[in-house]
Write an enzyme that holds these catalytic residues in place. Structure first.
Site, PDB file in Angstrom:
ATOM      1  N   ARG A  58     115.552  39.390 130.770  1.00  7.71           N
ATOM      2  CA  ARG A  58     115.248  40.029 129.486  1.00  7.71           C
ATOM      3  C   ARG A  58     114.495  41.339 129.661  1.00  7.71           C
ATOM      4  O   ARG A  58     114.460  42.160 128.748  1.00  7.71           O
ATOM      5  CB  ARG A  58     114.445  39.067 128.606  1.00  7.71           C
ATOM      6  CG  ARG A  58     115.275  37.888 128.083  1.00  7.71           C
ATOM      7  CD  ARG A  58     114.406  36.844 127.410  1.00  7.71           C
ATOM      8  NE  ARG A  58     113.631  37.404 126.332  1.00  7.71           N
ATOM      9  CZ  ARG A  58     112.612  36.768 125.739  1.00  7.71           C
ATOM     10  NH1 ARG A  58     112.257  35.561 126.156  1.00  7.71           N
ATOM     11  NH2 ARG A  58     111.947  37.342 124.760  1.00  7.71           N
ATOM     12  N   LYS A  95      92.714  68.937 141.212  1.00  7.06           N
ATOM     13  CA  LYS A  95      93.261  67.955 142.137  1.00  7.06           C
ATOM     14  C   LYS A  95      92.546  68.113 143.473  1.00  7.06           C
ATOM     15  O   LYS A  95      92.486  69.213 144.016  1.00  7.06           O
ATOM     16  CB  LYS A  95      94.773  68.169 142.300  1.00  7.06           C
ATOM     17  CG  LYS A  95      95.499  67.116 143.129  1.00  7.06           C
ATOM     18  CD  LYS A  95      95.541  67.415 144.605  1.00  7.06           C
ATOM     19  CE  LYS A  95      96.329  68.646 144.952  1.00  7.06           C
ATOM     20  NZ  LYS A  95      96.431  68.830 146.457  1.00  7.06           N
ATOM     21  N   ASN A 107      81.424  80.355 138.313  1.00  2.00           N
ATOM     22  CA  ASN A 107      82.215  80.535 137.090  1.00  2.00           C
ATOM     23  C   ASN A 107      83.634  80.906 137.481  1.00  2.00           C
ATOM     24  O   ASN A 107      83.850  81.890 138.209  1.00  2.00           O
ATOM     25  CB  ASN A 107      81.618  81.629 136.209  1.00  2.00           C
ATOM     26  CG  ASN A 107      82.392  81.772 134.902  1.00  2.00           C
ATOM     27  OD1 ASN A 107      82.126  81.092 133.931  1.00  2.00           O
ATOM     28  ND2 ASN A 107      83.365  82.677 134.881  1.00  2.00           N
ATOM     29  N   TYR A 131      94.015  76.349 137.487  1.00  2.00           N
ATOM     30  CA  TYR A 131      94.382  75.284 138.407  1.00  2.00           C
ATOM     31  C   TYR A 131      93.493  75.362 139.631  1.00  2.00           C
ATOM     32  O   TYR A 131      93.427  76.393 140.312  1.00  2.00           O
ATOM     33  CB  TYR A 131      95.848  75.381 138.846  1.00  2.00           C
ATOM     34  CG  TYR A 131      96.170  74.427 139.959  1.00  2.00           C
ATOM     35  CD1 TYR A 131      96.174  73.045 139.725  1.00  2.00           C
ATOM     36  CD2 TYR A 131      96.421  74.879 141.246  1.00  2.00           C
ATOM     37  CE1 TYR A 131      96.438  72.155 140.756  1.00  2.00           C
ATOM     38  CE2 TYR A 131      96.688  73.984 142.283  1.00  2.00           C
ATOM     39  CZ  TYR A 131      96.693  72.630 142.034  1.00  2.00           C
ATOM     40  OH  TYR A 131      96.947  71.741 143.041  1.00  2.00           O
TER      41      TYR A 131
END
Length: 467
Positions: free
Chosen positions: A31, A351, A377, A366
């Protein structure tokens, strides 16, 4: 830091009794309509089988045996080093399935707890209650876990007296109308002494509507021997809910998430719109954390006291320090570490990067494979160019450095403390402490050029034939 650990099984428990767990997972799961084995489908980022095994492990079993069938290779790989496996092929019912574990438990005389891989939410405390009941003074041959759902549907019934002694176990298809009127249902979970289990199973027949060897029949066989069995009843029918379809998987996810949202708020977390926040099984949140609407926590996230996670952010494998701010629309990928008072804003992705205390990357950035010093900064549009198509490289940004907007830092590269990288620079060499680095073409100015261009183009446009 006091944290709310969002994981189903709760604190570790222990029992002095020697017991083995047999987990049935041989079904085809048709199912689900999936190439992935049914019990490996995740709930809150964790396979349903692993939810169950974590609750079993909290009681320190002597043995764990998983009965496999269809998709055996997937299950064998999933439990390798954590449990034995045995094969049920062909599949002739639950009693037949448990019989397949006999060789793995040969000579074993401790207790045996029989569980189901697609019933993942059984609590350690419930398992312990079943084992305890097996050793009470009246010494039942079998202990069955019962439950009383709002709608008994087609569950098997447990016919018991006021003392909890079982008079009969019956599958719905084989039950009389009077028996179907009973609301105490059989979860399928049982506790049996190892010395009794396989002798009882050998006497189970298949003279029933399905032509299968039902596990529940061991209760009736023991009764025929003049021994009684007992039922214990869970106070939460939801913990014995089986999962057989995508819809039931979604319902289980919703059930899990609802409980964890309540636990988080009770532990001091503010959820602005609880129904829109999704946790993983191992999410850890400190006190006075605020989570705005539409936030998703993937596996491996820890958030310290006072942090603020803003709307539409996604975190996975990340550590957020005290009083940090995240988002809105931020993405923290595995290895992202935000130290105290650091800040990332909208459309920032991190990351394998550590953002030092008080450092900030406010928007459109990024940061991959990088270390950012305290109070640095990072200007809008900055990226660390960490991948050359073959290997990843590190970027190091010193304390209080200022990276101007739209800068590309080509790794491996180091930006020194207090250095300034001018906006629009592509930096391919290290920048010393306190240095200004400007890497862009010199501007060329041509007075009146634009006016002459516009005049020429307007005349050309006017001279075109009308269409």
């Amino acid at each position: 830091m006091e944290t709310a650990t969002i994981c189903w099984q709760g604190t570790r428990m222990s029992t002095q009794r020697d017991f083995a767990a047999v987990i049935l997972a041989a079904g085809k799961g048709t199912r689900m309509k999936s190439d992935l084995h049914k019990v490996l489908h995740p709930i809150a980022g964790r396979a349903m089988l692993d939810h169950l095994m974590a609750s079993v492990d909290a009681l320190a079993p002597s043995e764990k045996v998983v009965v496999v069938g269809a998709g055996r290779e997937q299950l064998e790989a999933a439990v390798e080093g954590r449990a034995k496996t045995c094969l049920q092929e062909p599949q002739h019912g639950t009693g037949h399935a448990v019989q397949q574990a006999e060789s793995d438990l040969a000579g074993y005389e401790g207790d045996v707890l029989i569980l189901y891989g697609d019933v993942p939410f059984v609590r350690s405390s419930t398992m312990e209650m079943m084992l305890d009941r097996l050793h009470e003074q009246d010494a039942p041959a079998v202990v069955v876990l019962g439950f009383e759902p709002d709608d008994a549907l087609q569950y098997g019934r447990v016919i018991a007296n006021a003392d909890g002694h079982i008079e009969k176990m019956v599958e719905f298809k084989d039950a009389s109308e009077q028996e179907r009127a009973c609301t105490l249902c059989n979860s399928g979970l049982m506790a049996v002494k190892g010395a009794d289990l396989f002798d009882l199973l050998r006497r189970v027949g298949n003279d029933n509507a399905q032509g299968e060897y039902y596990l529940v029949d061991i209760v009736n066989i023991a009764r025929g021997d003049g021994r009684h069995s007992a039922v214990v009843v869970t106070d939460d029918p939801g913990e014995v809910a089986g999962i057989n379809s995508r819809a039931e998987l979604a319902a289980a996810e919703a059930q899990w998430q609802e409980l964890k949202r309540e636990e988080a708020m009770a532990a001091g977390v503010s959820l602005k719109a609880p129904e829109t926040v999704f946790f993983s099984w191992d999410t850890e949140l400190g006190r006075d954390v605020t989570v705005e609407p539409n936030v998703v926590f993937g596996p491996g996230v820890k958030v310290a006291d006072g942090a603020h996670i803003k709307s539409f952010s996604h975190l996975e494998g990340a550590t957020v320090g005290p009083n940090c701010q995240v988002g809105p629309y931020a993405r923290l990928r595995p290895g992202a570490v935000m130290e105290e008072d650091s800040f990332i804003g909208n459309f920032v992705e991190m990351k394998k990067t550590t953002l030092g205390p008080g450092a900030k990357a406010s928007h459109l950035t990024y940061l991959g494979d990088a270390t950012v010093g305290a109070k640095a900064n990072i200007g809008a549009g900055t990226i660390t160019c960490n991948y050359d198509g073959y290997f990843k490289y590190q970027t190091v940004i010193g304390e209080r450095a200022f990276i101007g907007s739209n800068s590309a830092l080509v790794a491996p590269v180091t930006i020194g403390a207090d250095a300034i990288v001018a906006a629009g620079s592509t930096v391919t060499r290290d920048v010393a402490d306190g240095e200004l680095r400007m890497e862009r073409a010199e501007q060329s100015v041509k007075p009146g050029w634009a006016d002459r261009f516009h005049d020429t183009m307007k005349k050309k446009k006017a001279a075109e034939p009308k269409k």
